[in-house]
Design an enzyme around this catalytic site. Structure first.
Site, mmCIF file in Angstrom:
data_model
loop_
_atom_site.group_PDB
_atom_site.id
_atom_site.type_symbol
_atom_site.label_atom_id
_atom_site.label_comp_id
_atom_site.label_asym_id
_atom_site.label_seq_id
_atom_site.Cartn_x
_atom_site.Cartn_y
_atom_site.Cartn_z
ATOM 1 C CG ASN A 7 -1.872 1.126 1.290
ATOM 2 O OD1 ASN A 7 -1.849 1.988 0.425
ATOM 3 N ND2 ASN A 7 -2.725 1.119 2.297
ATOM 4 C CE LYS A 14 0.274 2.301 6.690
ATOM 5 N NZ LYS A 14 -1.095 2.743 6.699
ATOM 6 N NE ARG A 88 -6.189 1.184 -0.076
ATOM 7 C CZ ARG A 88 -6.256 2.335 0.590
ATOM 8 N NH1 ARG A 88 -5.186 2.870 1.099
ATOM 9 N NH2 ARG A 88 -7.413 2.928 0.748
ATOM 10 C CG HIS A 177 -13.086 2.007 3.616
ATOM 11 N ND1 HIS A 177 -13.894 2.823 4.387
ATOM 12 C CD2 HIS A 177 -11.814 2.420 3.817
ATOM 13 C CE1 HIS A 177 -13.126 3.711 5.009
ATOM 14 N NE2 HIS A 177 -11.863 3.490 4.681
ATOM 15 C CG HIS A 202 -13.711 0.024 7.144
ATOM 16 N ND1 HIS A 202 -12.779 -0.914 6.787
ATOM 17 C CD2 HIS A 202 -13.008 1.147 7.442
ATOM 18 C CE1 HIS A 202 -11.565 -0.395 6.878
ATOM 19 N NE2 HIS A 202 -11.684 0.859 7.269
ATOM 20 C CG ASN A 205 -8.152 8.563 10.955
ATOM 21 O OD1 ASN A 205 -8.828 9.296 11.690
ATOM 22 N ND2 ASN A 205 -7.169 9.024 10.218
ATOM 23 N NE ARG A 235 -10.992 11.226 4.778
ATOM 24 C CZ ARG A 235 -10.846 9.935 4.540
ATOM 25 N NH1 ARG A 235 -11.893 9.193 4.235
ATOM 26 N NH2 ARG A 235 -9.666 9.383 4.592
ATOM 27 C CD GLU A 378 -8.485 -2.299 4.133
ATOM 28 O OE1 GLU A 378 -8.051 -2.001 5.270
ATOM 29 O OE2 GLU A 378 -8.872 -1.461 3.322
HETATM 30 P P1 AMP Z 1 -7.883 2.503 11.393
HETATM 31 O O1 AMP Z 1 -8.027 3.702 10.496
HETATM 32 O O2 AMP Z 1 -8.772 1.377 11.057
HETATM 33 O O3 AMP Z 1 -6.461 2.109 11.617
HETATM 34 O O4 AMP Z 1 -8.404 2.997 12.832
HETATM 35 C C1 AMP Z 1 -7.670 3.920 13.590
HETATM 36 C C2 AMP Z 1 -8.543 4.474 14.690
HETATM 37 O O5 AMP Z 1 -9.057 3.419 15.524
HETATM 38 C C3 AMP Z 1 -7.779 5.341 15.668
HETATM 39 O O6 AMP Z 1 -7.635 6.645 15.195
HETATM 40 C C4 AMP Z 1 -8.667 5.281 16.870
HETATM 41 O O7 AMP Z 1 -9.628 6.313 16.749
HETATM 42 C C5 AMP Z 1 -9.370 3.961 16.788
HETATM 43 N N1 AMP Z 1 -8.953 3.034 17.855
HETATM 44 C C6 AMP Z 1 -7.888 2.201 17.862
HETATM 45 N N2 AMP Z 1 -7.821 1.520 19.034
HETATM 46 C C7 AMP Z 1 -8.871 1.926 19.780
HETATM 47 C C8 AMP Z 1 -9.374 1.600 21.080
HETATM 48 N N3 AMP Z 1 -8.776 0.703 21.858
HETATM 49 N N4 AMP Z 1 -10.492 2.227 21.503
HETATM 50 C C9 AMP Z 1 -11.109 3.133 20.722
HETATM 51 N N5 AMP Z 1 -10.698 3.486 19.497
HETATM 52 C C10 AMP Z 1 -9.592 2.891 19.024
#
Ligand code: AMP
Length: 392
Positions: A7, A14, A88, A177, A202, A205, A235, A378
């Site tokens: 990615n 990554k 990706r 996604h 999903h 962030n 966003r 993914e």
């Molecule tokens: P992603 O974009 O799927 O990597 O998700 C990242 C986001 O997941 C982070 O910015 C957090 O807001 C949220 N996150 C990760 N771990 C936790 C947790 N233990 N409790 C609540 N939110 C979390």
């Protein structure tokens, strides 16, 4: 077979190397701040995480170091042990409904789609070309974020805008996604059997909701760009576009500055002023910070609204699935969302919901719709597509 799942972003790259068909992750890592003075990379191997500094002037530098490290960590003995590389790609427009082997014509089409994803597609292309330079004889596959949503019916992907905008310029909902939602569709197929109706949430962030029928996307919350839909880390999600000229007249900002505000300074960050990270905002919520409480309630409202809407579109869903950073880890957010749907008889088993690292059902036995947490993958999906295509 050893497959690299890649990615590439504008300043990052990554990778995960996966052995297939065993689905065994061998090594993974991230190269960051490519092109900047303080570039570095991290490698995860055998439960350890090593951080190393390196001058990464380009993505090609990162790829060269990546390959050397695969040998250093004894994951491979020579480069020809890498059987394929899956990349990706954010935007496949309406040209790609599934993953494809990369050749010159694919590269050209992805380049032509750049106006639809001006930040992402060029970065993805740089990643592909860097790998092609270093591994000229290795088969490469493009896996598109948009492809899974190409099954949406026209009434779902059109906007109520002048029809010529769609016909002449491709203005329509694409959705993103897709690789993650497809992973959830496949997993739920294994768990519940075929022909099920799933609402995949999903929420990380970036966040999007997808209605899946018979393994196919029939609706999704992101739109022409990934800014639409539910509230995200930074966003805004769905807003009234009529506010834009007013904001510009008040703040004297230019259009791209306002767009930057909507993409990078809005969502949970904009509402709370604290952070885009749900963990920080949950801390504020638990400490009774009023803005954090409002933000989490708005976030939950929006996801619950999409679930209700998609439940209607699906004429009754069989399962709701939470995935990605927030969906997998925040029992508080899952609970806030499902409470808003309890009038429909959807209920959580709070004990299951509060378990750390849960992977499976979290609804109560009498819930009208089953609720699951399924960690998304993914990288595996990209590696599997690559494996399948190069073995065809
Ligand atoms: P992603 O974009 O799927 O990597 O998700 C990242 C986001 O997941 C982070 O910015 C957090 O807001 C949220 N996150 C990760 N771990 C936790 C947790 N233990 N409790 C609540 N939110 C979390």
């Amino acid at each position: 077979m050893k497959i690299l799942s890649v990615n590439a972003g504008s300043s990052s790259l990554k990778f995960t190397m996966i052995e297939l068909p065993e689905e065994k992750v061998m090594i993974s890592g991230t190269f960051e701040k490519i092109g900047l003075d303080d570039s570095f990379y991290t490698i995860k191997y055998n439960g350890n995480k090593d951080k190393k500094e390196a001058k990464l002037e380009s993505h090609t530098d990162a790829v060269k170091i990546l390959l050397e490290e695969l040998i250093n960590y004894k994951v491979i003995k020579s480069y020809d042990e890498i059987d394929g590389v899956g990349h990706r790609i954010v935007h496949g427009g309406d040209k790609y409904t599934e993953s494809v082997i990369i050749d010159e014509s694919v590269l050209k089409t992805v380049e032509e789609l750049t106006p639809l994803a001006p930040l992402h597609n060029p970065a993805n292309l740089v990643g592909i070309r860097s790998f092609m330079e270093v591994l000229p004889d290795t088969k490469m596959v493009a896996v598109f974020d948009t492809a899974f949503h190409q099954t949406m019916p026209k009434e779902e992907y059109l906007y109520a805008l002048p029809y010529d905008w769609y016909k002449n310029y491709g203005v329509r909902r694409y959705g993103f996604h897709g690789t993650s939602h497809r992973y959830i569709a496949t997993k739920m197929n294994e768990l519940l059997g075929e022909d099920r109706k799933i609402i995949s949430c999903h929420i990380g962030n970036g966040a999007s909701i997808c209605a899946i029928k018979d393994g196919k996307s029939i609706a999704t919350s992101m739109g022409f760009t990934p800014i639409a839909g539910v509230i995200m880390g930074t966003r805004c999600g769905d807003i009234d576009v009529g506010l834009l000229p007013y904001v510009m007249s008040q703040t004297k900002e230019k259009f791209d500055e306002v767009m930057n505000d909507l993409n990078k300074k809005s969502g949970v960050l904009g509402l709370t002023g604290v952070s885009s990270d749900m963990r920080d905002v949950e801390e504020g919520y638990n400490n009774k910070d009023e803005r954090c409480i409002t933000a989490l309630n708005m976030y939950a409202n929006k996801v619950a609204e999409y679930i209700s809407m998609y439940n209607t579109k699906l004429e009754g869903a069989d399962a709701i699935v939470f995935t990605a950073g927030v969906g997998e880890n925040s029992d508080l957010m899952r609970s806030l969302i499902i409470k808003r749907l309890s009038f429909m008889g959807i209920k959580l088993d709070e004990e299951k919901n509060s378990q750390r690292g849960i992977d499976g059902e979290i609804s109560s036995d009498d819930s009208t719709i089953k609720v699951y947490v399924i960690p998304t993958d993914e990288e595996l999906m990209i590696a599997k597509d690559t494996y399948n295509l190069i073995n065809e």
